[in-house]
Enzyme design. Structure first.
Site, mmCIF file in Angstrom:
data_model
loop_
_atom_site.group_PDB
_atom_site.id
_atom_site.type_symbol
_atom_site.label_atom_id
_atom_site.label_comp_id
_atom_site.label_asym_id
_atom_site.label_seq_id
_atom_site.Cartn_x
_atom_site.Cartn_y
_atom_site.Cartn_z
ATOM 1 C CB SER A 157 -0.874 -0.005 1.259
ATOM 2 O OG SER A 157 -1.411 1.265 1.498
ATOM 3 C CE LYS B 89 -7.079 -3.245 -3.992
ATOM 4 N NZ LYS B 89 -7.793 -2.375 -3.068
ATOM 5 C CG HIS C 2 -10.967 0.222 -0.809
ATOM 6 N ND1 HIS C 2 -10.265 1.007 -1.692
ATOM 7 C CD2 HIS C 2 -10.261 0.239 0.337
ATOM 8 C CE1 HIS C 2 -9.196 1.492 -1.088
ATOM 9 N NE2 HIS C 2 -9.161 1.032 0.150
ATOM 10 C CB THR D 293 -6.508 2.257 -5.226
ATOM 11 O OG1 THR D 293 -5.718 1.102 -4.906
ATOM 12 C CG2 THR D 293 -7.866 2.121 -4.552
ATOM 13 C CE1 TYR E 285 -6.308 4.199 -1.799
ATOM 14 C CE2 TYR E 285 -4.781 4.199 0.048
ATOM 15 C CZ TYR E 285 -5.933 3.745 -0.563
ATOM 16 O OH TYR E 285 -6.725 2.827 0.094
HETATM 17 C C1 LIG Z 1 -7.496 -2.284 7.010
HETATM 18 C C2 LIG Z 1 -7.547 -2.193 5.516
HETATM 19 C C3 LIG Z 1 -6.720 -1.292 4.861
HETATM 20 C C4 LIG Z 1 -6.725 -1.230 3.473
HETATM 21 N N1 LIG Z 1 -5.847 -0.392 2.850
HETATM 22 C C5 LIG Z 1 -5.844 -0.334 1.500
HETATM 23 C C6 LIG Z 1 -4.899 0.484 0.824
HETATM 24 O O1 LIG Z 1 -4.062 1.122 1.438
HETATM 25 N N2 LIG Z 1 -4.952 0.519 -0.524
HETATM 26 C C7 LIG Z 1 -5.887 -0.202 -1.243
HETATM 27 O O2 LIG Z 1 -5.909 -0.122 -2.478
HETATM 28 N N3 LIG Z 1 -6.753 -1.004 -0.624
HETATM 29 C C8 LIG Z 1 -6.757 -1.103 0.715
HETATM 30 N N4 LIG Z 1 -7.625 -1.944 1.336
HETATM 31 C C9 LIG Z 1 -8.513 -2.804 0.534
HETATM 32 C C10 LIG Z 1 -7.826 -4.139 0.225
HETATM 33 O O3 LIG Z 1 -6.773 -3.970 -0.678
HETATM 34 C C11 LIG Z 1 -8.796 -5.142 -0.420
HETATM 35 O O4 LIG Z 1 -9.425 -4.540 -1.531
HETATM 36 C C12 LIG Z 1 -9.865 -5.636 0.558
HETATM 37 O O5 LIG Z 1 -9.360 -5.709 1.870
HETATM 38 C C13 LIG Z 1 -10.359 -7.014 0.130
HETATM 39 O O6 LIG Z 1 -11.412 -7.434 0.923
HETATM 40 P P1 LIG Z 1 -11.251 -8.402 2.192
HETATM 41 O O7 LIG Z 1 -10.663 -7.587 3.287
HETATM 42 O O8 LIG Z 1 -12.664 -8.785 2.470
HETATM 43 O O9 LIG Z 1 -10.399 -9.560 1.786
HETATM 44 C C14 LIG Z 1 -7.613 -2.051 2.723
HETATM 45 C C15 LIG Z 1 -8.439 -2.951 3.392
HETATM 46 C C16 LIG Z 1 -8.396 -3.046 4.772
HETATM 47 C C17 LIG Z 1 -9.266 -4.073 5.448
#
Ligand SMILES: Cc1cc2nc3c(=O)[nH]c(=O)nc-3n(C[C@H](O)[C@H](O)[C@H](O)COP(=O)(O)O)c2cc1C
Length: 421
Positions: free
Chosen positions: A166, A291, A315, A215, A189
Site C-alpha cells: 500500500s 484496482k 475496497h 486504486t 493512491y
Molecule cells: C485495514 C484495511 C486497509 C486497506 N488499505 C488499502 C490500501 O491502502 N490501498 C488499497 O488499495 N486497498 C486497501 N484496502 C482494501 C484491500 O486492498 C482489499 O481490496 C480488501 O481488503 C479485500 O477485501 P477483504 O478484506 O474482504 O479480503 C484495505 C483494506 C483493509 C481491510
C-alpha cells in the site's frame, strides 16, 4: 430396543472389538474392554458447549480456519485498530454482500478424473506464481503487529505468494522489498498533487516494482461508521501515535518522507481521471493495473486505453455503499475484457471454495485483505503464513474434489447459481 437388549448388544460389540487383531495396535496394552467402557464413561458430546469448541487458539498452528485467527486478532487489538480493519461503510451492507455472494453460487464437481497430479500455479505478466492467492494492499500494518509489512513480506515470500504494498504502508517499499528478497507490486493512491504522485511512482519503480496498481475507487472519501463507533470506545490517547492536523495523515507513512503534502488533507484524489492514468503511462515502464473496476463500461475503457490488468474490487466494502459484491461484478468485467488482459478480484475471500468460484467466473487470481491481517494481528509472520497455508490447502482440496488438475480447466460450467441450472 429395550435397555437389556441395548446392554447385551454393547457387550457383544465390545467382545468383538477386543477379539480384533487390530485392537492392540489401536489401543496399546491393557484390557481393551476396560478401556472402551471407560471411554463411554467420559462426558458425552452433548455436554460440550459452543464456547468450549471455539476456545481462542494460542498458536498459529492450532488454527483450523482463518476465522480462528480473526478471533485472536480481535482479542489482541485495541478497539480503534480493530474498527479500522473491520469497518465497511454506512450500514456495512457491501461488506456483507461480498461474503453473501459466495453462498449464491454452488460448485458442480466432475467425477472419475485422475487428480493424483495437479498444478495450482498461475501466470501473471509472464511470472509464474505457485498459487492464485495474493496479498492485497492494506495500509498501516504496524497498527496490527510491531513487525507490520515486514512480517507480511517474509510470510508472502516464504509461501511464494504475490504481494501488493500500500501507498500508506508503515514500512517503505525499499524495506519491504529487502525483507521479501524480491520485488512487490506497488499500490498507488494518487494524490491531487501531481508532483507527489509522480514522486511516489518514480520511487516504486526505482525500488524494482514491476507493476503499479492504481486504486481508483476512493475519489471522494467514505463514511466509516463502524470505525467511528470503535474509536469512541477506545480509551487510549490516539495522538500518542497519530499526528494531528491535516498533514498528520502523511506522517509515519515512509513513502511520503521528503515530500511536501502541504495543501493536502487526505490521499483521496477527486481529480483522478483517465488523463491522470495517461500521464502515469507516459511516466513509467511499470505495468499499470486498475484496482476498483466493477462495471463492463469501465472494463471496456481499460482495454481501449491500454491498461495492463484489472482488479475487480470494492475496497473490501470500504468505498461506496453500492450493496453489490465483487463476485456479482466479476462476470460482466470478464466478458467485457474478453481475455485481452488479466482480471483479478478481491473482497470477502475466506475459504478455498470462494477462490474456486472466482476462478470459475474468469478471475486469474484472488486477493485477500482482512484474513492475513487477522493472522498478522494474532501471531505476526507465523499468523500470515498460517492464513496462506489454510487457504491454499482448502483451495487445493476443492480443486481436486471438483476433478480439476490445472487452473485453466476451471470454467463457468463448474459453478451454478443456487437453485438454477
Ligand atoms: C485495514 C484495511 C486497509 C486497506 N488499505 C488499502 C490500501 O491502502 N490501498 C488499497 O488499495 N486497498 C486497501 N484496502 C482494501 C484491500 O486492498 C482489499 O481490496 C480488501 O481488503 C479485500 O477485501 P477483504 O478484506 O474482504 O479480503 C484495505 C483494506 C483493509 C481491510
Amino acid at each position: 430396543m429395550n435397555n437389556v437388549d441395548r446392554t447385551e448388544s454393547r457387550r457383544r460389540f465390545l467382545k468383538f472389538l477386543a477379539a480384533s487383531p487390530l485392537a492392540a495396535y489401536w489401543l496399546g496394552s491393557g484390557s481393551l474392554e476396560e478401556r472402551i467402557v471407560s471411554a463411554f464413561q467420559t462426558p458425552s458430546a452433548a455436554t460440550i458447549d459452543e464456547p468450549a469448541l471455539h476456545k481462542l487458539i494460542t498458536s498459529a498452528d492450532q488454527a483450523l480456519n482463518v476465522f480462528d485467527l480473526e478471533a485472536v486478532a480481535k482479542q489482541n487489538l485495541p478497539p480503534a485498530h480493530w474498527g479500522y480493519m473491520a469497518t465497511g461503510v454506512d450500514d456495512d451492507v457491501t461488506l456483507r454482500a461480498n461474503r453473501n455472494a459466495f453462498s449464491k453460487l454452488q460448485i458442480r464437481p466432475r467425477r472419475l478424473i485422475d487428480v493424483t497430479k495437479f498444478d495450482t500455479s498461475t501466470e501473471i505478466f509472464g511470472v509464474k506464481w505457485k498459487s492464485p492467492i495474493l496479498i492485497a494492499p492494506v495500509g498501516t500494518q504496524r497498527a496490527f503487529h510491531k513487525d507490520g509489512e515486514v512480517a507480511t513480506a517474509k510470510a508472502a515470500a516464504s509461501r511464494g505468494h504475490l504481494q501488493i504494498l500500500s501507498t500508506v504502508a508503515s514500512t517503505s517499499v525499499e524495506d519491504v522489498t529487502a525483507a521479501r528478497g524480491g520485488p512487490v507490486w506497488y499500490q498507488l493512491y494518487a494524490t491531487p498533487k501531481w508532483d507527489i504522485t509522480q514522486a511516489l511512482i518514480k520511487r516504486a519503480e526505482a525500488a524494482g516494482c514491476p507493476v503499479l496498481v492504481v486504486t481508483v475507487d476512493l475519489p471522494a472519501g467514505r463514511n466509516v461508521e463502524t470505525l467511528n463507533r470503535y474509536r469512541r470506545v477506545d480509551s487510549r490517547t490516539c495522538t500518542d501515535c497519530h499526528q494531528v492536523g491535516p498533514l498528520g495523515r502523511f506522517k509515519r507513512r515512509p513513502m511520503f518522507d521528503g515530500l511536501d503534502p502541504t495543501g493536502l488533507t487526505d490521499y483521496y484524489a477527486p481529480n483522478l481521471t483517465w488523463d491522470s492514468i495517461h500521464r502515469m503511462r507516459d511516466l513509467t515502464k511499470m505495468k499499470i493495473v486498475l484496482k476498483g473496476i466493477v462495471t463492463r463500461e469501465d472494463a471496456t475503457l481499460c482495454v481501449e486505453k491500454g491498461i495492463d490488468g484489472i482488479i475487480v474490487s470494492n475496497h473490501g466494502g470500504r468505498a461506496e455503499e453500492s450493496g453489490r459484491s465483487t463476485m456479482e461484478s466479476l462476470p460482466e468485467v470478464v466478458d467485457a475484457v474478453g481475455g485481452k488482459i488479466p482480471v483479478l478480484i478481491d473482497g470477502g475471500f475466506r475459504r478455498g471454495t470462494d477462490i474456486f468460484k472466482a476462478l470459475a467466473l474468469g478471475a486469474k487470481a484472488v486477493g485477500i485483505g482482512r484474513p492475513y491481517i487477522w493472522g498478522l494481528s494474532a501471531f505476526g509472520q507465523a499468523g500470515v503464513e498460517k492464513v496462506l497455508d489454510i487457504l491454499h490447502t482448502e483451495f487445493t482440496l476443492v480443486l481436486r474434489q471438483a476433478g480439476v488438475t490445472a487452473l485453466d480447466q476451471i470454467k463457468r460450467s463448474y459453478v451454478t447459481e443456487a437453485w438454477r441450472q
